[in-house]
Design a protein around this motif. Structure first.
Motif, PDB file in Angstrom:
ATOM      1  N   PHE A  19       0.782  -1.096   0.069  1.00 28.82           N
ATOM      2  CA  PHE A  19       0.095   0.057  -0.020  1.00 28.82           C
ATOM      3  C   PHE A  19       0.972   1.457   0.007  1.00 28.82           C
ATOM      4  O   PHE A  19       1.985   1.265   0.596  1.00 28.82           O
ATOM      5  CB  PHE A  19      -0.955  -0.013   1.355  1.00 28.82           C
ATOM      6  N   THR A  20       0.362   2.356  -0.355  1.00 25.93           N
ATOM      7  CA  THR A  20       1.063   3.631  -0.537  1.00 25.93           C
ATOM      8  C   THR A  20       1.777   3.746   0.657  1.00 25.93           C
ATOM      9  O   THR A  20       2.925   4.413   0.812  1.00 25.93           O
ATOM     10  CB  THR A  20       0.232   4.883  -1.011  1.00 25.93           C
ATOM     11  N   PHE A  21       1.161   3.824   1.903  1.00 30.21           N
ATOM     12  CA  PHE A  21       1.669   4.296   3.160  1.00 30.21           C
ATOM     13  C   PHE A  21       2.885   3.354   3.427  1.00 30.21           C
ATOM     14  O   PHE A  21       3.888   3.782   4.131  1.00 30.21           O
ATOM     15  CB  PHE A  21       0.709   4.410   4.233  1.00 30.21           C
ATOM     16  N   GLU A  22       2.925   2.139   2.844  1.00 34.36           N
ATOM     17  CA  GLU A  22       4.129   1.100   3.205  1.00 34.36           C
ATOM     18  C   GLU A  22       5.259   1.445   2.297  1.00 34.36           C
ATOM     19  O   GLU A  22       6.332   1.268   2.514  1.00 34.36           O
ATOM     20  CB  GLU A  22       3.519  -0.270   2.948  1.00 34.36           C
ATOM     21  N   ILE A  23       4.911   1.784   1.020  1.00 32.97           N
ATOM     22  CA  ILE A  23       5.879   1.775  -0.048  1.00 32.97           C
ATOM     23  C   ILE A  23       6.729   3.176   0.455  1.00 32.97           C
ATOM     24  O   ILE A  23       7.859   3.382   0.550  1.00 32.97           O
ATOM     25  CB  ILE A  23       5.182   2.302  -1.072  1.00 32.97           C
ATOM     26  N   ASP A  24       5.911   4.397   0.963  1.00 33.59           N
ATOM     27  CA  ASP A  24       6.615   5.442   1.247  1.00 33.59           C
ATOM     28  C   ASP A  24       7.617   5.558   2.463  1.00 33.59           C
ATOM     29  O   ASP A  24       8.295   6.057   2.472  1.00 33.59           O
ATOM     30  CB  ASP A  24       5.312   6.635   1.610  1.00 33.59           C
ATOM     31  N   ALA A  25       7.071   4.362   3.392  1.00 31.34           N
ATOM     32  CA  ALA A  25       7.975   4.239   4.618  1.00 31.34           C
ATOM     33  C   ALA A  25       9.075   3.708   4.386  1.00 31.34           C
ATOM     34  O   ALA A  25      10.153   3.935   4.839  1.00 31.34           O
ATOM     35  CB  ALA A  25       7.095   3.447   5.501  1.00 31.34           C
ATOM     36  N   GLU A  26       9.355   2.664   3.380  1.00 29.24           N
ATOM     37  CA  GLU A  26      10.477   2.065   2.990  1.00 29.24           C
ATOM     38  C   GLU A  26      11.506   2.698   1.978  1.00 29.24           C
ATOM     39  O   GLU A  26      12.707   2.343   2.038  1.00 29.24           O
ATOM     40  CB  GLU A  26       9.998   0.663   2.310  1.00 29.24           C
ATOM     41  N   ALA A  27      11.088   3.650   1.409  1.00 32.12           N
ATOM     42  CA  ALA A  27      11.675   4.577   0.199  1.00 32.12           C
ATOM     43  C   ALA A  27      12.943   5.102   0.790  1.00 32.12           C
ATOM     44  O   ALA A  27      12.792   5.756   1.945  1.00 32.12           O
ATOM     45  CB  ALA A  27      10.930   4.963  -0.656  1.00 32.12           C
ATOM     46  N   PRO A  28      13.888   5.197   0.182  1.00 33.20           N
ATOM     47  CA  PRO A  28      15.085   6.066   0.941  1.00 33.20           C
ATOM     48  C   PRO A  28      14.728   7.640   0.547  1.00 33.20           C
ATOM     49  O   PRO A  28      13.909   7.781  -0.032  1.00 33.20           O
ATOM     50  CB  PRO A  28      16.222   5.706  -0.069  1.00 33.20           C
ATOM     51  N   GLU A  29      15.257   8.499   1.505  1.00 33.82           N
ATOM     52  CA  GLU A  29      14.934   9.716   1.567  1.00 33.82           C
ATOM     53  C   GLU A  29      15.395  10.200   0.007  1.00 33.82           C
ATOM     54  O   GLU A  29      16.514   9.981  -0.434  1.00 33.82           O
ATOM     55  CB  GLU A  29      15.926  10.572   2.628  1.00 33.82           C
ATOM     56  N   GLY A  30      14.548  11.209  -0.467  1.00 35.57           N
ATOM     57  CA  GLY A  30      14.615  11.635  -1.647  1.00 35.57           C
ATOM     58  C   GLY A  30      14.513  11.057  -3.021  1.00 35.57           C
ATOM     59  O   GLY A  30      14.690  11.689  -4.137  1.00 35.57           O
ATOM     60  N   VAL A  31      14.137   9.627  -2.949  1.00 35.31           N
ATOM     61  CA  VAL A  31      14.078   9.140  -4.364  1.00 35.31           C
ATOM     62  C   VAL A  31      12.921   9.469  -4.935  1.00 35.31           C
ATOM     63  O   VAL A  31      11.636   9.847  -4.479  1.00 35.31           O
ATOM     64  CB  VAL A  31      14.078   7.383  -4.058  1.00 35.31           C
ATOM     65  N   HIS A  32      12.667   9.112  -6.634  1.00 34.32           N
ATOM     66  CA  HIS A  32      11.698   9.414  -7.241  1.00 34.32           C
ATOM     67  C   HIS A  32      10.804   8.526  -7.732  1.00 34.32           C
ATOM     68  O   HIS A  32       9.575   8.467  -7.782  1.00 34.32           O
ATOM     69  CB  HIS A  32      12.189  10.174  -8.577  1.00 34.32           C
ATOM     70  N   THR A  33      11.328   7.256  -7.753  1.00 36.38           N
ATOM     71  CA  THR A  33      10.554   6.021  -8.056  1.00 36.38           C
ATOM     72  C   THR A  33      10.211   5.140  -6.870  1.00 36.38           C
ATOM     73  O   THR A  33      11.109   5.123  -5.845  1.00 36.38           O
ATOM     74  CB  THR A  33      11.142   5.212  -9.161  1.00 36.38           C
ATOM     75  N   PHE A  34       9.130   4.343  -6.956  1.00 34.43           N
ATOM     76  CA  PHE A  34       8.709   3.839  -5.515  1.00 34.43           C
ATOM     77  C   PHE A  34       8.395   2.109  -6.180  1.00 34.43           C
ATOM     78  O   PHE A  34       7.726   2.065  -7.255  1.00 34.43           O
ATOM     79  CB  PHE A  34       7.536   4.321  -5.332  1.00 34.43           C
ATOM     80  N   ARG A  35       8.882   1.182  -5.308  1.00 38.45           N
ATOM     81  CA  ARG A  35       8.295  -0.145  -5.395  1.00 38.45           C
ATOM     82  C   ARG A  35       6.946  -0.395  -5.089  1.00 38.45           C
ATOM     83  O   ARG A  35       6.552  -0.341  -3.850  1.00 38.45           O
ATOM     84  CB  ARG A  35       9.377  -1.054  -4.460  1.00 38.45           C
ATOM     85  N   THR A  36       6.040  -0.596  -6.028  1.00 36.04           N
ATOM     86  CA  THR A  36       4.832  -0.564  -5.943  1.00 36.04           C
ATOM     87  C   THR A  36       4.050  -1.858  -6.695  1.00 36.04           C
ATOM     88  O   THR A  36       4.661  -2.485  -7.358  1.00 36.04           O
ATOM     89  CB  THR A  36       4.164   0.728  -6.305  1.00 36.04           C
ATOM     90  N   GLY A  37       2.736  -1.788  -6.789  1.00 34.63           N
ATOM     91  CA  GLY A  37       2.094  -2.616  -7.259  1.00 34.63           C
ATOM     92  C   GLY A  37       0.930  -2.142  -8.481  1.00 34.63           C
ATOM     93  O   GLY A  37       0.671  -0.935  -8.330  1.00 34.63           O
ATOM     94  N   GLN A  38       0.718  -2.788  -9.599  1.00 35.68           N
ATOM     95  CA  GLN A  38      -0.219  -2.533 -10.552  1.00 35.68           C
ATOM     96  C   GLN A  38      -1.140  -3.533 -10.734  1.00 35.68           C
ATOM     97  O   GLN A  38      -0.808  -4.615 -10.834  1.00 35.68           O
ATOM     98  CB  GLN A  38       0.665  -1.648 -12.011  1.00 35.68           C
TER      99      GLN A  38
END
Length: 345
Positions: free
Chosen positions: A264-283
């Motif tokens: 979920f977005t809140f999980e993705i945002d929490a794991e991403a390194p500071e300042g990155v532009h792409t996110f490991r997500t689902g479609q």
């Protein structure tokens, strides 16, 4: 809008310089390979970025290359990923993207998707463990040009949207897209975020020092603001249509994250390194053969429906501007913006 929000003309050089599609794609591909992408991955991503630029979707064109390069150079995204394709049932395909990018992962499942459509007329494609950093319309247009109806949605990764009643961002911009083939014409393809404005368009407006309409977003205190910088730095974007846009985001999160097995977005945002532009997500993609079951008249009926809409005064439908920009670029080349000039230099 996710796929068609940035108007042709943002940052175009005063000299009126133009560049060919192949030249632009080759320049992008070279940068991606130098940053760690495999040639196959770089080719897919470069074509995607160049296509968005060509069609006037500037917020998802060359503007995005820096974000791809950053994720590759940090090792946050896998530039040589090899997707794993699992045919769960005759109509259901799961793809694990190996922490690579979404477009190459989807392409890797082309044979399995075609087989599902041949067997049942429907392909449900759950894509996880990938970074999606572009518009959705290029993939969907391709399906529609093959005569398929298609839709897609993403839990896109960055917490950015504050619905009424929330005290902080709880959704991403959650893009959603739909495409249908049309008898005797180009497919109708729309692609939009469920927020009042896409994150990319907001960044472009911030860079230009432009304001946004009231209702676009709020500052860190929850107050309405016209300043894109304030919205992006500690504030949040509003959903379009109030609670309706918020509930569309809820639906997209449950399907693109919950159903795919992605975060979920809140999980993705929490794991991403500071300042990155792409996110490991689902479609989630759903592709349908509309002529199954004796419905061979589908394309002609859609043609008639569109003719009625245009006759009623809807003289611009989704995709019209993209196709016009594409025709102009085929004739004269792609306008060289400041962003393209920086890439080439």
């Amino acid at each position: 809008m996710s796929g068609n929000g940035a108007a042709r003309g943002y940052g175009v050089s005063s000299a009126g310089e133009r560049i060919g599609f192949d030249e632009l794609a080759a320049a992008i591909e070279s940068k991606l390979i130098a940053a760690g992408a495999s040639p196959a991955t770089a080719r897919v991503l470069a074509s995607n970025c160049a296509a968005c630029e060509r069609d006037g979707t500037l917020s998802h064109g060359v503007f995005r290359v820096a974000g791809y390069l950053d994720s590759l150079e940090r090792g946050w995204a896998n530039g040589s990923a090899e997707a794993t394709v699992d045919v769960v049932s005759s109509s259901f395909v799961r793809i694990d993207g190996d922490n690579g990018f979404a477009q190459p992962a989807l392409a890797a499942a082309g044979a399995e998707i075609d087989q599902a459509l041949a067997d049942t007329g429907v392909a449900v494609i759950a894509l996880a463990n990938t970074h999606h950093f572009s518009a959705l319309w290029p993939e969907l247009e391709s399906f529609a040009r093959d005569g398929r109806v298609a839709m897609a949605m993403i839990a896109s990764g960055k917490l950015a949207v504050v619905p009424e009643g929330a005290t902080r961002p709880v959704f991403s911009t959650n893009p959603f897209a739909f495409a249908t083939p049309v008898a005797g014409g180009d497919p109708v393809v729309f692609d939009f975020s469920t927020s009042s404005m896409s994150h990319g368009d907001l960044q472009l407006l911030r860079a230009e020092g432009r304001e946004v309409p009231i209702g676009t977003g709020v500052d860190s205190t929850g107050a309405d603001t016209r300043d894109p910088e304030t919205i992006l730095d500690g504030g949040g974007i509003r959903p379009f249509g109030g609670h309706k846009g918020a509930m569309l985001s809820f639906m997209i999160e449950t399907l693109a994250a919950g159903l795919t097995g992605g975060a979920f977005t809140f999980e993705i945002d929490a794991e991403a390194p500071e300042g990155v532009h792409t996110f490991r997500t689902g479609q989630l993609y759903i592709v349908i053969d509309p002529e199954r079951g004796g419905n061979e008249a589908y394309l002609a009926r859609v043609r008639g429906f569109i003719d009625m809409l245009r006759d009623a005064g809807m003289d611009r439908l989704p995709g019209d501007r993209r196709y016009a920009n594409r025709a102009e670029a085929a004739e004269a080349g792609i306008p060289v913006t400041d962003t393209i000039r920086a890439l080439l230099d």
